[in-house]
Write a protein that holds these residues in place. Structure first.
Motif, PDB file in Angstrom:
ATOM      1  N   TRP A 116       0.821  -1.210   0.000  1.00 41.90           N
ATOM      2  CA  TRP A 116       0.000   0.000   0.000  1.00 41.90           C
ATOM      3  C   TRP A 116       0.854   1.258   0.000  1.00 41.90           C
ATOM      4  CZ3 TRP A 116      -4.246  -1.266  -1.947  1.00 41.90           C
ATOM      5  CH2 TRP A 116      -4.959  -2.400  -1.562  1.00 41.90           C
ATOM      6  N   THR A 117       1.966   1.223   0.697  1.00 45.21           N
ATOM      7  CA  THR A 117       2.843   2.385   0.688  1.00 45.21           C
ATOM      8  C   THR A 117       3.487   2.566  -0.679  1.00 45.21           C
ATOM      9  OG1 THR A 117       3.272   2.107   3.039  1.00 45.21           O
ATOM     10  CG2 THR A 117       4.837   3.435   1.807  1.00 45.21           C
ATOM     11  N   TRP A 118       3.913   1.463  -1.239  1.00 43.83           N
ATOM     12  CA  TRP A 118       4.491   1.515  -2.582  1.00 43.83           C
ATOM     13  C   TRP A 118       3.490   2.115  -3.561  1.00 43.83           C
ATOM     14  CZ3 TRP A 118       3.088  -1.621  -6.942  1.00 43.83           C
ATOM     15  CH2 TRP A 118       3.972  -1.524  -8.021  1.00 43.83           C
ATOM     16  N   LEU A 119       2.233   1.656  -3.462  1.00 53.10           N
ATOM     17  CA  LEU A 119       1.193   2.152  -4.360  1.00 53.10           C
ATOM     18  C   LEU A 119       0.904   3.625  -4.087  1.00 53.10           C
ATOM     19  CD1 LEU A 119      -0.558   1.082  -6.656  1.00 53.10           C
ATOM     20  CD2 LEU A 119      -2.351   0.584  -4.978  1.00 53.10           C
ATOM     21  N   GLU A 120       0.986   4.009  -2.828  1.00 49.54           N
ATOM     22  CA  GLU A 120       0.766   5.418  -2.495  1.00 49.54           C
ATOM     23  C   GLU A 120       1.832   6.301  -3.164  1.00 49.54           C
ATOM     24  OE1 GLU A 120       1.115   6.510   1.595  1.00 49.54           O
ATOM     25  OE2 GLU A 120       0.421   8.552   1.173  1.00 49.54           O
ATOM     26  N   TYR A 121       3.069   5.857  -3.137  1.00 49.28           N
ATOM     27  CA  TYR A 121       4.123   6.611  -3.820  1.00 49.28           C
ATOM     28  C   TYR A 121       3.860   6.690  -5.315  1.00 49.28           C
ATOM     29  CZ  TYR A 121       7.003   6.780   0.370  1.00 49.28           C
ATOM     30  OH  TYR A 121       7.478   7.042   1.619  1.00 49.28           O
ATOM     31  N   LYS A 122       3.505   5.563  -5.888  1.00 52.95           N
ATOM     32  CA  LYS A 122       3.187   5.529  -7.328  1.00 52.95           C
ATOM     33  C   LYS A 122       2.110   6.566  -7.632  1.00 52.95           C
ATOM     34  CE  LYS A 122       5.554   2.101  -9.070  1.00 52.95           C
ATOM     35  NZ  LYS A 122       6.418   2.294 -10.248  1.00 52.95           N
ATOM     36  N   LEU A 123       1.091   6.552  -6.783  1.00 53.12           N
ATOM     37  CA  LEU A 123      -0.044   7.452  -6.964  1.00 53.12           C
ATOM     38  C   LEU A 123       0.404   8.902  -6.825  1.00 53.12           C
ATOM     39  CD1 LEU A 123      -3.308   6.803  -6.945  1.00 53.12           C
ATOM     40  CD2 LEU A 123      -3.145   8.008  -4.794  1.00 53.12           C
ATOM     41  N   PHE A 124       1.221   9.134  -5.827  1.00 54.03           N
ATOM     42  CA  PHE A 124       1.709  10.486  -5.589  1.00 54.03           C
ATOM     43  C   PHE A 124       2.459  11.011  -6.813  1.00 54.03           C
ATOM     44  CE2 PHE A 124       5.156  13.295  -4.174  1.00 54.03           C
ATOM     45  CZ  PHE A 124       4.401  14.327  -3.639  1.00 54.03           C
ATOM     46  N   PHE A 125       3.384  10.210  -7.318  1.00 51.87           N
ATOM     47  CA  PHE A 125       4.187  10.672  -8.452  1.00 51.87           C
ATOM     48  C   PHE A 125       3.382  10.766  -9.731  1.00 51.87           C
ATOM     49  CE2 PHE A 125       7.655   9.339  -5.584  1.00 51.87           C
ATOM     50  CZ  PHE A 125       8.320  10.555  -5.557  1.00 51.87           C
ATOM     51  N   ALA A 126       2.360   9.919  -9.854  1.00 55.91           N
ATOM     52  CA  ALA A 126       1.551   9.950 -11.073  1.00 55.91           C
ATOM     53  C   ALA A 126       0.612  11.147 -11.104  1.00 55.91           C
ATOM     54  CB  ALA A 126       0.751   8.659 -11.192  1.00 55.91           C
ATOM     55  N   THR A 127       0.159  11.590  -9.929  1.00 55.64           N
ATOM     56  CA  THR A 127      -0.856  12.642  -9.902  1.00 55.64           C
ATOM     57  C   THR A 127      -0.299  14.005  -9.519  1.00 55.64           C
ATOM     58  OG1 THR A 127      -1.368  12.127  -7.590  1.00 55.64           O
ATOM     59  CG2 THR A 127      -2.717  11.046  -9.281  1.00 55.64           C
ATOM     60  N   ASN A 128       0.928  14.032  -9.079  1.00 52.15           N
ATOM     61  CA  ASN A 128       1.485  15.227  -8.456  1.00 52.15           C
ATOM     62  C   ASN A 128       1.383  16.489  -9.310  1.00 52.15           C
ATOM     63  OD1 ASN A 128       2.591  16.520  -6.287  1.00 52.15           O
ATOM     64  ND2 ASN A 128       4.688  16.288  -7.040  1.00 52.15           N
ATOM     65  N   GLY A 129       1.844  16.400 -10.547  1.00 56.85           N
ATOM     66  CA  GLY A 129       1.892  17.609 -11.355  1.00 56.85           C
ATOM     67  C   GLY A 129       0.549  18.058 -11.898  1.00 56.85           C
TER      68      GLY A 129
ATOM     69  N   LEU B 227      -3.376   5.714   1.940  1.00 56.08           N
ATOM     70  CA  LEU B 227      -3.658   5.665   0.505  1.00 56.08           C
ATOM     71  C   LEU B 227      -5.101   6.090   0.235  1.00 56.08           C
ATOM     72  CD1 LEU B 227      -2.778   4.646  -2.405  1.00 56.08           C
ATOM     73  CD2 LEU B 227      -3.894   2.502  -1.786  1.00 56.08           C
ATOM     74  N   CYS B 228      -6.020   5.553   1.017  1.00 51.60           N
ATOM     75  CA  CYS B 228      -7.427   5.914   0.839  1.00 51.60           C
ATOM     76  C   CYS B 228      -7.637   7.416   1.022  1.00 51.60           C
ATOM     77  CB  CYS B 228      -8.307   5.139   1.822  1.00 51.60           C
ATOM     78  SG  CYS B 228      -8.477   3.394   1.419  1.00 51.60           S
ATOM     79  N   LYS B 229      -7.033   7.953   2.067  1.00 53.11           N
ATOM     80  CA  LYS B 229      -7.159   9.383   2.346  1.00 53.11           C
ATOM     81  C   LYS B 229      -6.683  10.222   1.158  1.00 53.11           C
ATOM     82  CE  LYS B 229      -8.750  10.083   6.583  1.00 53.11           C
ATOM     83  NZ  LYS B 229      -9.898   9.268   6.162  1.00 53.11           N
ATOM     84  N   ARG B 230      -5.593   9.788   0.548  1.00 50.82           N
ATOM     85  CA  ARG B 230      -5.039  10.549  -0.571  1.00 50.82           C
ATOM     86  C   ARG B 230      -6.027  10.594  -1.736  1.00 50.82           C
ATOM     87  NH1 ARG B 230      -0.040  12.465  -1.672  1.00 50.82           N
ATOM     88  NH2 ARG B 230       0.997  11.346   0.015  1.00 50.82           N
ATOM     89  N   VAL B 231      -6.644   9.459  -2.016  1.00 51.66           N
ATOM     90  CA  VAL B 231      -7.619   9.430  -3.115  1.00 51.66           C
ATOM     91  C   VAL B 231      -8.884  10.195  -2.736  1.00 51.66           C
ATOM     92  CG1 VAL B 231      -8.858   7.953  -4.747  1.00 51.66           C
ATOM     93  CG2 VAL B 231      -6.668   7.193  -3.807  1.00 51.66           C
ATOM     94  N   SER B 232      -9.269  10.076  -1.483  1.00 54.73           N
ATOM     95  CA  SER B 232     -10.433  10.830  -1.003  1.00 54.73           C
ATOM     96  C   SER B 232     -10.293  12.331  -1.277  1.00 54.73           C
ATOM     97  CB  SER B 232     -10.601  10.648   0.502  1.00 54.73           C
ATOM     98  OG  SER B 232     -11.156   9.408   0.792  1.00 54.73           O
ATOM     99  N   LYS B 233      -9.110  12.816  -1.017  1.00 54.23           N
ATOM    100  CA  LYS B 233      -8.838  14.240  -1.241  1.00 54.23           C
ATOM    101  C   LYS B 233      -9.091  14.627  -2.689  1.00 54.23           C
ATOM    102  CE  LYS B 233      -5.391  15.842   2.095  1.00 54.23           C
ATOM    103  NZ  LYS B 233      -3.930  16.019   2.269  1.00 54.23           N
ATOM    104  N   ILE B 234      -8.612  13.785  -3.592  1.00 56.97           N
ATOM    105  CA  ILE B 234      -8.805  14.061  -5.020  1.00 56.97           C
ATOM    106  C   ILE B 234     -10.296  14.055  -5.357  1.00 56.97           C
ATOM    107  CG2 ILE B 234      -8.218  13.339  -7.364  1.00 56.97           C
ATOM    108  CD1 ILE B 234      -5.718  11.996  -6.232  1.00 56.97           C
ATOM    109  N   ILE B 235     -11.002  13.108  -4.762  1.00 58.23           N
ATOM    110  CA  ILE B 235     -12.446  13.037  -4.990  1.00 58.23           C
ATOM    111  C   ILE B 235     -13.122  14.330  -4.553  1.00 58.23           C
ATOM    112  CG2 ILE B 235     -14.536  11.965  -3.997  1.00 58.23           C
ATOM    113  CD1 ILE B 235     -13.343   9.305  -4.566  1.00 58.23           C
ATOM    114  N   LEU B 236     -12.705  14.862  -3.423  1.00 60.46           N
ATOM    115  CA  LEU B 236     -13.310  16.103  -2.943  1.00 60.46           C
ATOM    116  C   LEU B 236     -12.909  17.300  -3.803  1.00 60.46           C
ATOM    117  CD1 LEU B 236     -13.192  15.665   0.942  1.00 60.46           C
ATOM    118  CD2 LEU B 236     -15.178  15.522  -0.581  1.00 60.46           C
ATOM    119  N   GLU B 237     -11.763  17.187  -4.473  1.00 59.71           N
ATOM    120  CA  GLU B 237     -11.412  18.257  -5.431  1.00 59.71           C
ATOM    121  C   GLU B 237     -12.383  18.251  -6.596  1.00 59.71           C
ATOM    122  OE1 GLU B 237      -7.305  18.459  -6.796  1.00 59.71           O
ATOM    123  OE2 GLU B 237      -6.654  17.649  -4.852  1.00 59.71           O
TER     124      GLU B 237
END
Lengths: 225, 225
Positions: free
Chosen positions: B81-94, B159-169
């Motif tokens: 899950w942490t690995w996936l969180e990093y992947k997600l972070f780098f994929a969505t960051n910019g 990881l869930c929290k990170r995606v939740s934030k995007i959903i609220l955006e």
DNA sequence: TTTTAAATGATAGTATTACTATTACAAATA
DNA sequence: TATTTGTAATAGTAATACTATCATTTAAAA
């Protein structure tokens, strides 16, 4: 209508058991008390020896009904899904309007269960708790393919198919009816677990099941419209 | 960008292990080969004795790293899950546009994983198979409450929290961001399992992961708009 | 009512699992 | 050189997941 369901014998694939537990007192005791004991100590800690002590019988006697505890769990779940399918059938049968039918179906799937006195040896409320906490363990195994072929999960498949049909009545063009159904059925169970044990990943509350109904209804209708 | 992630040390809650497996060759061997062995024979049949044979070590040595196989599984999932969180972070960051960001997030969550050569001892593709088939067993236990309190699942929660934030955006008024995220993450895994083993309850195909991405994207955006 | 068969109970036994404990020895480090 | 650290080897235990045998009770058939 409510009486009708009581007269329905819930038939379970006879490959799941060695000897039909419905045909004897001991069999019914095994089913009834396994539900209580699995709920109490969890499936991992549950053994036939403990169950035997609980019902003042012997390990060997229980092994005459079920090959192992995994098959017993599969039996309990098959029973549950068929019971729920009947509930669903009787709840939705008369309804004409497709939207209403789907709403009632979702309610039936997501609302807390009530004791059904037609089946005396089975506590459906506790059984539902087992479905929430243990059902995944029944199919997340290395033998799932064979067991699926043998029809161990066909009760679950049938329930899904029935809801899928209703979904297609609401929107005949929707591409993923089965996927949506299996998603909401699984989600409903998982969210109940999360509400109680991992509250940070859900807004659902463990007291109020209406949340899950509301979330699911909102989701399904938005997806279909 | 891709290089950055390689330099990130994936930190795991030190209550999960007795001795950090990252700090020795044997530790890394335990992690690497437990992934392969669990995938091969399933978590139920997996034992430290078998793993020891596999890596030409001893049962006792493995017990110095992990209290039991359950904790080892928890470790593997936390890592994933942490690995996936990093992947997600780098994929969505910019990404500026919220919709685009969410689309990419869903893609990251649902698309098949690729080997990440930054972590030599870990095969992320096989690890993902374990997440699909075994992850539920890590939290569907009687000790979930204590373990949750100890932070065993906080990697998943993050990881869930990170995606939740995007959903609220995308939709700040949506009432159930966490519920939606945990639903799609769980669903994505389950549907992959169903596609392979219980095809009658899904339209997803086991060859084509794009189905799951398409289903999930369609679902999420319809729910949010 | 007797005979027979089926169901259950009681007991024993086995291989495997999931550990714990102890000792010993080699390698790294101080 | 002394000492900590990591690993191996071995042994042992309680519990699990069964299987087998035989006696006894109960129910059904003759």
């Amino acid at each position: 209508m409510k009486d009708l369901i009581g007269n329905i014998q819930i038939r379970i694939n006879d490959k799941i058991y060695l000897k039909d537990p419905e045909t004897s007192d001991l069999g019914k005791k095994i089913i009834g008390h396994s539900i209580l004991l699995i709920d109490e100590i969890g499936f991992e800690a549950f053994t036939f020896k403990k169950l035997a002590t609980e019902i003042s019988s012997t390990e060997a006697s229980i092994y005459r009904y079920f090959e192992n505890k995994h098959k017993l769990l599969v039996y309990l779940l098959a029973w549950y899904w068929t019971w729920l399918e009947y509930k669903l059938f009787f709840a939705t049968n008369g309804i004409q309007d497709a939207d209403d039918k789907l709403k009632i179906a979702i309610k039936t799937l997501t609302q807390p269960k009530e004791l059904d006195h037609s089946y005396e040896h089975i506590n459906e409320i506790v059984l539902h708790k087992i479905v929430v906490s243990e059902s995944s363990k029944a199919y997340l195994t290395k033998v799932v393919d064979e067991e699926c072929k043998e029809g161990y999960f066909s009760n679950y498949e049938r329930l899904c198919k029935r809801v899928s049909k209703i979904i297609l009545e609401v929107n005949p063009d929707y591409q993923y009816p089965n996927t949506l159904v299996s998603t909401i059925v699984e989600s409903s169970n998982h969210q109940q677990f999360f509400a109680e044990h991992l509250p940070s990943i859900t807004e659902m509350s463990s007291e109020n099941n209406k949340d899950i109904t509301a979330f699911t209804t909102d989701l399904v209708f938005k997806v279909l419209k």
